[in-house]
Design an enzyme around this catalytic site. Structure first.
Site, PDB file in Angstrom:
ATOM      1  N   SER A  98       0.945  -1.077  -0.062  1.00  0.00           N
ATOM      2  CA  SER A  98       0.001   0.115   0.137  1.00  0.00           C
ATOM      3  C   SER A  98       0.794   1.399  -0.080  1.00  0.00           C
ATOM      4  O   SER A  98       2.253   1.153   0.400  1.00  0.00           O
ATOM      5  CB  SER A  98      -1.036  -0.040   1.238  1.00  0.00           C
ATOM      6  OG  SER A  98      -0.101   0.004   2.510  1.00  0.00           O
ATOM      7  N   ASP A  99       0.128   2.309  -0.272  1.00  0.00           N
ATOM      8  CA  ASP A  99       1.041   3.684  -0.384  1.00  0.00           C
ATOM      9  C   ASP A  99       0.748   3.794   1.299  1.00  0.00           C
ATOM     10  O   ASP A  99       0.066   3.520   2.106  1.00  0.00           O
ATOM     11  CB  ASP A  99       0.361   4.711  -1.101  1.00  0.00           C
ATOM     12  CG  ASP A  99       1.521   5.620  -1.320  1.00  0.00           C
ATOM     13  OD1 ASP A  99       2.649   5.742  -0.594  1.00  0.00           O
ATOM     14  OD2 ASP A  99       1.501   6.734  -2.144  1.00  0.00           O
ATOM     15  N   TYR A 100       1.408   4.826   1.688  1.00  0.00           N
ATOM     16  CA  TYR A 100       1.703   5.493   3.218  1.00  0.00           C
ATOM     17  C   TYR A 100       0.238   5.565   3.759  1.00  0.00           C
ATOM     18  O   TYR A 100      -0.438   6.467   3.333  1.00  0.00           O
ATOM     19  CB  TYR A 100       2.394   6.863   3.211  1.00  0.00           C
ATOM     20  CG  TYR A 100       2.929   7.117   4.389  1.00  0.00           C
ATOM     21  CD1 TYR A 100       4.367   6.903   4.734  1.00  0.00           C
ATOM     22  CD2 TYR A 100       2.141   7.457   5.486  1.00  0.00           C
ATOM     23  CE1 TYR A 100       4.924   7.567   5.892  1.00  0.00           C
ATOM     24  CE2 TYR A 100       2.918   8.071   6.731  1.00  0.00           C
ATOM     25  CZ  TYR A 100       4.296   7.817   6.823  1.00  0.00           C
ATOM     26  OH  TYR A 100       4.727   8.278   8.069  1.00  0.00           O
TER      27      TYR A 100
END
Ligand code: NOJ
Length: 770
Positions: free
Chosen positions: A310-312
């Site tokens: 996932s992104d942040y």
């Protein structure tokens, strides 16, 4: 009209199965990185991985999928402030308990070894940690920002800078980079244009593949100089409505599949074994909760066998999106959609065990995600040597090496685009008296560009330093800032006028600071800030010849005396050697050879804009200043001031007519086309000949122009060269109404051109199928 759908490419990786080594060795610009060695590294540990999965508790499995900020080696930046998870004692305890699988954004061989030792010696199952980092355009040696490098239209250059970055990264005990960003960007208000390859699909595809190959190398991922590439952000992140960062995207399936997805496919085909899911919502489904994107397309259609991160906190953000009820629900949705690893939020660690217990997540899905991560760790050689041969001596030897610094300067000068050069004002004479004016004249804080965490500040070269080093008499240079970037400077204009008084030529270093592009830096107006525009006005009033050196992380709408200056040069953010690289071009040691990867519009209000827009039913005549009831604005036609592909040389290149062997292409055949280009100027010219097509009649309307190929040719003064291309029918298709790639027979326009708004035209007919 007869049509024939074309099946997507059948090339699939057999990474997990370990079968079909030959399928791993596809043809490409560079040797394939997911080589037989990678497959063998996986094969060696297949049984161990299965034994580990069998031995792991559900908590340890969830822990393996937990990715945290590296609190031991962290360098806080504006983009990545150290968050609450960053307590070294707490993270050490989590590693011991098997509750962390990866750490990110810490570098350093020595500490890296110590952290890895905790996992290898103090945790129950001794699974090596994966270390990741945002190495976007260099680790210590900083190269041009990716958008600048895209202007070089040079896949081998992109490969080489990625390779150099990988060598430094791997030596610093980092195994994975969160690059390349492969988001096709067509709205210059959006701040992250700077991280990608611009507005064109083909250029994005080629650079995605070249960068993946550069990061991962040719010898297999377990080579000590290889790092795992991560294509990001899947998908359509750059399609944010209004260019507003993190905003919703809403688009047809054809645009999604025809524009935004191809570079991800190109990255996967080039061997990328990691994908980052995006923050944004795509047609109502947040990308990080989209089974369609992350499983059906990525794995089902493309055969991707690496892992998705996932992104942040993007999986946690499913709650704010209004897609998940709470953190537990968000973890369930993201994980079941195909996000294997959770970045920073801790939601997987917290909720996967209870989600498995309740049956909302299957054990098979959990095992699959763990298997993907462990398999990638094995491919990286971490099960053979968890330290990957890193040692501080080697780290010191390769990081910021002389060879890499020289490559940064080379990449820098090859990324400079010359937009205007009235009366051949450039190249400048090295013994001229020069007034170097503007906020970037002597500045070193804005040469790297955004996304630089570990550069060496002492190596940054300002324009002033670069100019003085190149000039015959360094004292013939006078420097004045004249203005701040977004605010005026007290007495600045007066000082600049004084500096200009004795000069033969004024060079103005103006534009955006590096903080004005990058993540969360969307702009409403893509212009040179007003105080700098005032400075340029004052300089223009002196009547001296003016060269504008634009510093920018996006295309800009040029106005007034900036637009009217005799010479305009796009210098982007060229990395640590910026001053030298610009001097190389400005003083003529290197002729400008780059081209715009993004169109510079007439006005800010033209965004989104890309050269490959459609004709519409009422195309406007670009040569008429006013035309009623046509597809245009009151103030301007819907063209670019400087279009995609544009860039001058110090030569003067003329194009002959298109030479075509036939005006028909057989369905299964090819068509050879050529153009003779002649340098009528007095300097050597590196010309980039571009091939565009337009499908005149199709079952879905097609862009007015689309880039299909390009070739570079070097021409001495007076020299002519015939540049040849071979086209085939597979290059002529598009995503049809049924969402598959299709090719339709019929009439095509073709241009062999110096940019997207010019060139020599011809037509041909694609005939068939029989
Ligand atoms: C958020 C950004 O969108 C992404 O590109 C980056 O890799 C992560 N932060 C990690 O720093």
């Amino acid at each position: 009209m007869k049509t024939r759908p074309v099946k997507p490419s059948a090339s699939r990786r057999n990474f997990l199965s370990g079968l079909g080594l030959l399928a791993l060795m596809g043809a490409g610009v560079f040797p394939m990185p997911a080589t037989a060695e990678t497959a063998r590294a996986v094969q060696r540990h297949r049984q161990r991985i299965e034994d580990l999965i069998a031995a792991m508790t559900v908590e340890e499995k969830a822990g393996q999928l937990n990715l945290l900020a590296d609190p031991f080696r962290w360098m806080p930046t504006a983009v990545n402030p150290l968050d609450g998870t960053g307590d070294p004692a707490r993270v050490t305890a989590l590693i011991r308990e098997g509750k962390v699988g990866s750490l990110f954004n810490g570098i350093g061989a020595e500490t890296g070894r110590r952290i890895q030792q905790v996992a290898m010696e103090e945790s129950r199952l001794k699974i090596p940690l994966l270390f990741a980092a945002d190495v976007i355009h260099g680790l210590s040696t900083i190269f041009p920002v990716p958008l600048a490098e895209a202007a070089a239209f040079d896949t081998h250059l992109a490969y080489r800078t990625a390779r150099a970055a990988a060598v430094e990264t791997a030596a610093s005990a980092v195994h994975q980079t969160y690059a390349p960003m492969v988001d096709v960007a067509r709205d210059q208000r959006w701040g992250r244009n700077v991280e990608g390859a611009g507005e064109d699909v083909l250029l994005n595809n080629l650079l995605a593949a070249a960068r993946v190959r550069g990061f991962q190398g040719e010898k297999g991922l377990d080579d000590r100089d290889a790092v795992l590439a991560t294509a990001k952000h899947m998908a359509a992140y750059s399609g944010a409505i209004g260019g507003v960062e993190y905003n919703t995207t809403d688009m047809s399936e054809q645009t999604l599949r025809g524009v935004y997805l191809p570079p991800f496919k190109a990255a996967v085909d080039a061997g990328a074994l990691s994908i980052m899911s995006a923050f944004n919502d795509v047609n109502g489904v947040p990308a990080s909760g989209s089974r369609k994107l992350l499983t059906d397309i990525l794995r089902g259609e493309w055969g991707f066998e690496g892992f998705v991160v996932s992104d942040y906190t993007s999986e946690q953000e499913l709650v704010a999106h209004g897609f998940a009820e709470d953190g537990r629900d968000a973890a369930r949705l993201a994980f079941n959609a195909g996000v294997d690893v959770s970045m920073v939020s801790g939601l997987y660690l917290e909720h996967l065990p209870s989600l498995v217990a309740s049956g909302e997540v299957s054990m098979a899905r959990l095992d699959e995600a763990v298997r993907r991560l462990l398999t990638t760790k094995a491919a990286l050689g971490l099960f053979d040597d968890p330290y990957r041969g890193t040692d501080p001596v080697r780290e010191k030897a390769v990081v910021g090496s002389r060879e890499h610094i020289a490559l940064s300067r080379e990449a820098g000068r090859k990324s400079v685009v010359l937009l205007k050069n009235d009366n051949q004002l450039l190249p400048l004479n090295k013994s001229q008296k020069i007034a170097l004016v503007g906020p970037f004249a002597d500045d070193v804080d804005n040469v790297w560009g955004p996304w630089t965490i570990w550069g060496a500040p002492e190596r940054r070269v300002s324009l002033e330093a670069g100019f003085r080093a190149a000039m015959t008499d360094p004292q013939a240079l006078t420097v004045a800032r004249g203005s701040g970037v977004e605010t005026p400077l007290d007495g600045g204009i007066e000082e600049a006028v004084r500096a200009a008084a004795n000069a033969d030529v004024i060079v103005l270093a103006i534009g955006e600071s590096q903080k004005m592009s990058g993540e969360a830096q969307s702009r409403t107006e893509i212009v040179v800030p007003a105080p700098q525009q005032a400075l340029v006005d004052a300089m223009a009033a002196t009547g001296k010849p003016m060269v504008i050196l634009l510093r920018n992380g996006r295309a800009l709408a040029l106005e007034g005396n900036v637009k009217n200056a005799q010479a305009i040069v796009v210098t982007w953010f060229l990395g640590e050697q910026m001053g030298n690289a610009v001097a190389d071009v400005v003083f003529g040691d290197h002729g400008p050879s780059a081209r715009l990867p993004v169109s510079f519009p007439h006005k800010s209000g033209q965004q989104p804009y890309s050269y490959d827009h459609k004709n519409t039913g009422r195309p406007a005549n670009p040569d008429l200043p006013i035309e009623e009831y046509k597809a245009r604005y009151r103030e301007t036609t819907n063209t670019a001031l400087y279009p995609f592909g544009y860039g001058l040389t110090y030569g003067e290149v003329a194009y002959g007519p298109v030479e075509m062997e036939s005006n028909q292409m057989a369905w299964a055949g090819t068509l050879d086309v050529a153009v003779t280009v002649t340098n009528q100027g007095a300097h050597v010219a590196e010309e980039l000949v571009q091939l565009y097509i337009h499908d005149r009649v199709a079952s879905l309307t097609q862009p007015g122009r689309l880039l299909k190929d390009f070739k570079r040719v070097t021409l001495r003064p007076g020299q002519s060269e015939t540049v040849r291309f071979t086209l085939n029918a597979r290059q002529l298709g598009f995503i049809g109404e049924d969402n598959t790639y299709r090719i339709e027979p019929g009439l095509f326009d073709l241009w062999l051109a110096p940019h997207a708004q010019g060139g020599s035209a011809a037509q041909f007919r694609l005939v068939g199928p029989a």
